[in-house]
Scaffold this motif. Structure first.
Motif, PDB file in Angstrom:
ATOM      1  N   SER A 155      -0.605   6.156   2.984  1.00  0.00           N
ATOM      2  CA  SER A 155      -0.405   6.645   2.103  1.00  0.00           C
ATOM      3  C   SER A 155      -0.730   7.786   1.888  1.00  0.00           C
ATOM      4  O   SER A 155       0.293   8.608   1.254  1.00  0.00           O
ATOM      5  CB  SER A 155      -0.401   5.162   0.822  1.00  0.00           C
ATOM      6  OG  SER A 155       0.543   6.439  -0.647  1.00  0.00           O
ATOM      7  N   THR A 212       0.844  -1.097   0.599  1.00  0.00           N
ATOM      8  CA  THR A 212      -0.381  -0.105   0.268  1.00  0.00           C
ATOM      9  C   THR A 212       1.015   0.972  -0.207  1.00  0.00           C
ATOM     10  O   THR A 212       0.521   2.685  -0.200  1.00  0.00           O
ATOM     11  CB  THR A 212      -0.942  -0.220   0.929  1.00  0.00           C
ATOM     12  OG1 THR A 212       0.061  -0.029   2.350  1.00  0.00           O
ATOM     13  CG2 THR A 212      -1.487  -1.046   1.436  1.00  0.00           C
ATOM     14  N   MET A 213       2.212   0.969   0.205  1.00  0.00           N
ATOM     15  CA  MET A 213       3.272   2.314   0.453  1.00  0.00           C
ATOM     16  C   MET A 213       3.168   3.361  -1.300  1.00  0.00           C
ATOM     17  O   MET A 213       2.917   4.377  -0.483  1.00  0.00           O
ATOM     18  CB  MET A 213       4.378   2.107   0.292  1.00  0.00           C
ATOM     19  CG  MET A 213       4.834   1.486  -0.758  1.00  0.00           C
ATOM     20  SD  MET A 213       6.861   1.367  -0.492  1.00  0.00           S
ATOM     21  CE  MET A 213       7.303   0.047  -1.247  1.00  0.00           C
ATOM     22  N   GLY A 214       2.884   2.809  -1.981  1.00  0.00           N
ATOM     23  CA  GLY A 214       2.807   3.627  -2.962  1.00  0.00           C
ATOM     24  C   GLY A 214       1.054   3.876  -3.938  1.00  0.00           C
ATOM     25  O   GLY A 214       1.491   4.190  -4.867  1.00  0.00           O
ATOM     26  N   ALA A 255       5.774   6.320   3.752  1.00  0.00           N
ATOM     27  CA  ALA A 255       4.257   5.264   4.221  1.00  0.00           C
ATOM     28  C   ALA A 255       4.093   4.036   4.825  1.00  0.00           C
ATOM     29  O   ALA A 255       4.207   3.808   5.745  1.00  0.00           O
ATOM     30  CB  ALA A 255       3.715   5.384   2.617  1.00  0.00           C
ATOM     31  N   SER A 305       0.630   7.507  -2.261  1.00  0.00           N
ATOM     32  CA  SER A 305       1.697   8.849  -2.280  1.00  0.00           C
ATOM     33  C   SER A 305       2.720   8.017  -3.718  1.00  0.00           C
ATOM     34  O   SER A 305       3.392   9.780  -3.753  1.00  0.00           O
ATOM     35  CB  SER A 305       2.942   8.130  -1.262  1.00  0.00           C
ATOM     36  OG  SER A 305       3.115   7.048  -1.973  1.00  0.00           O
ATOM     37  N   ARG A 306       2.833   7.342  -4.568  1.00  0.00           N
ATOM     38  CA  ARG A 306       3.094   7.015  -5.930  1.00  0.00           C
ATOM     39  C   ARG A 306       2.729   8.710  -7.003  1.00  0.00           C
ATOM     40  O   ARG A 306       3.441   9.294  -7.621  1.00  0.00           O
ATOM     41  CB  ARG A 306       3.481   6.367  -6.799  1.00  0.00           C
ATOM     42  CG  ARG A 306       3.588   5.884  -7.772  1.00  0.00           C
ATOM     43  CD  ARG A 306       3.891   4.437  -8.514  1.00  0.00           C
ATOM     44  NE  ARG A 306       2.251   3.950  -8.361  1.00  0.00           N
ATOM     45  CZ  ARG A 306       1.882   2.818  -7.998  1.00  0.00           C
ATOM     46  NH1 ARG A 306       2.551   2.473  -6.691  1.00  0.00           N
ATOM     47  NH2 ARG A 306       0.259   3.146  -8.024  1.00  0.00           N
ATOM     48  N   PRO A 329       7.102   6.588  -0.717  1.00  0.00           N
ATOM     49  CA  PRO A 329       5.809   5.551  -0.396  1.00  0.00           C
ATOM     50  C   PRO A 329       7.334   5.049   0.746  1.00  0.00           C
ATOM     51  O   PRO A 329       6.521   4.031   1.836  1.00  0.00           O
ATOM     52  CB  PRO A 329       6.580   4.643  -1.588  1.00  0.00           C
ATOM     53  CG  PRO A 329       6.862   5.641  -2.418  1.00  0.00           C
ATOM     54  CD  PRO A 329       7.317   6.997  -2.221  1.00  0.00           C
ATOM     55  N   SER A 383       3.052   2.837   8.184  1.00  0.00           N
ATOM     56  CA  SER A 383       1.730   1.828   8.601  1.00  0.00           C
ATOM     57  C   SER A 383       2.599   0.740   9.019  1.00  0.00           C
ATOM     58  O   SER A 383       1.585   0.239  10.119  1.00  0.00           O
ATOM     59  CB  SER A 383       1.868   0.977   6.865  1.00  0.00           C
ATOM     60  OG  SER A 383       0.963   1.976   5.890  1.00  0.00           O
TER      61      SER A 383
END
Length: 227
Positions: A172, A86-88, A181, A91-92, A178, A185
């Motif tokens: 994110s 989920t990090m991107g 994020a 944020s991406r 990323p 998380s």
């Protein structure tokens, strides 16, 4: 609804074009397979020695020789996997500047969020499909296989994945980086896993920490109880 589908589809394509999704899928499959095979080896040896082993459904899927089981093994490392997934999500888009295109396109914020959230949910069902391989094998080989217990375990797994997806998506959206994020998380997941063990000597605090604890809720599902 069509816009949500297109956003979900695009996000899934982006997810599966990256090596992270495939690496997580392989590692998750290997971990569950090792847990199942270890338990199968133990049960085979015990049966050969004449031992009675009732309740093999729980033994294989909730409690193996390490006290974990296939579902427990799968659940154990989700808090590491989902920050990477989920990090991107948002944020991406912020870092690339494509968030401006989404803002100017005929889609609402709710549709963007729902599309990206559903993409992770679809990936979660891919992980569930891995678990279903062992469930189907157990259904045909385990005597008195308990389908209701497995159904509750599956429900708990799905709800946990949905919770991690929602938290990861929110984290994110707070940063353009990323990695930040993912770390955020992971910290939130770690706190929610551990918070249930704090403040047990104070009634008010215990009620709050027990309510916030994810591990307590998932353990109930893994034991076959609806809470």
């Amino acid at each position: 609804m069509k816009q949500v589908y297109y956003i979900m589809k695009a996000e899934l394509q982006s997810l599966f074009y990256s090596p992270v999704a495939w690496l997580i899928l392989v590692v998750f499959s290997v971990q569950c397979a090792v847990s199942f095979c270890d338990t199968l080896d133990l049960v085979t040896k015990a049966t050969a020695e004449g031992m009675q082993m009732p309740g093999l459904t729980r033994w294989f899927f909730n409690r193996d020789w390490q006290g974990i089981g296939v579902f427990g093994t799968g659940m154990r490392y989700l808090y590491i996997y989902f920050p990477l997934l989920t990090m991107g999500l948002i944020s991406r888009e912020i870092a690339n500047g494509s968030i401006k295109l989404l803002d100017s396109s005929p889609v609402s914020v709710v549709q963007v969020v729902m599309g990206k959230f559903l993409s992770v949910i679809v990936y979660s069902f891919v992980l569930i499909a891995v678990l279903m391989v062992f469930v189907i094998f157990g259904f045909f080989t385990i005597e008195n296989f308990s389908c209701p217990v497995i159904a509750v375990m599956l429900l708990g797994m799905i709800l946990t994945m949905a919770t991690y997806s929602a938290i990861g998506l929110f984290m994110s959206s707070l940063t353009r980086y990323p990695v930040v994020a993912a770390i955020g998380s992971f910290v939130v997941f770690f706190v929610l896993e551990r918070v249930g063990g704090y403040g047990q000597s104070w009634d008010g605090v215990r009620d709050i920490t027990s309510w916030l604890s994810l591990s307590g809720r998932t353990d109930a599902f893994l034991n076959g109880f609806l809470v």
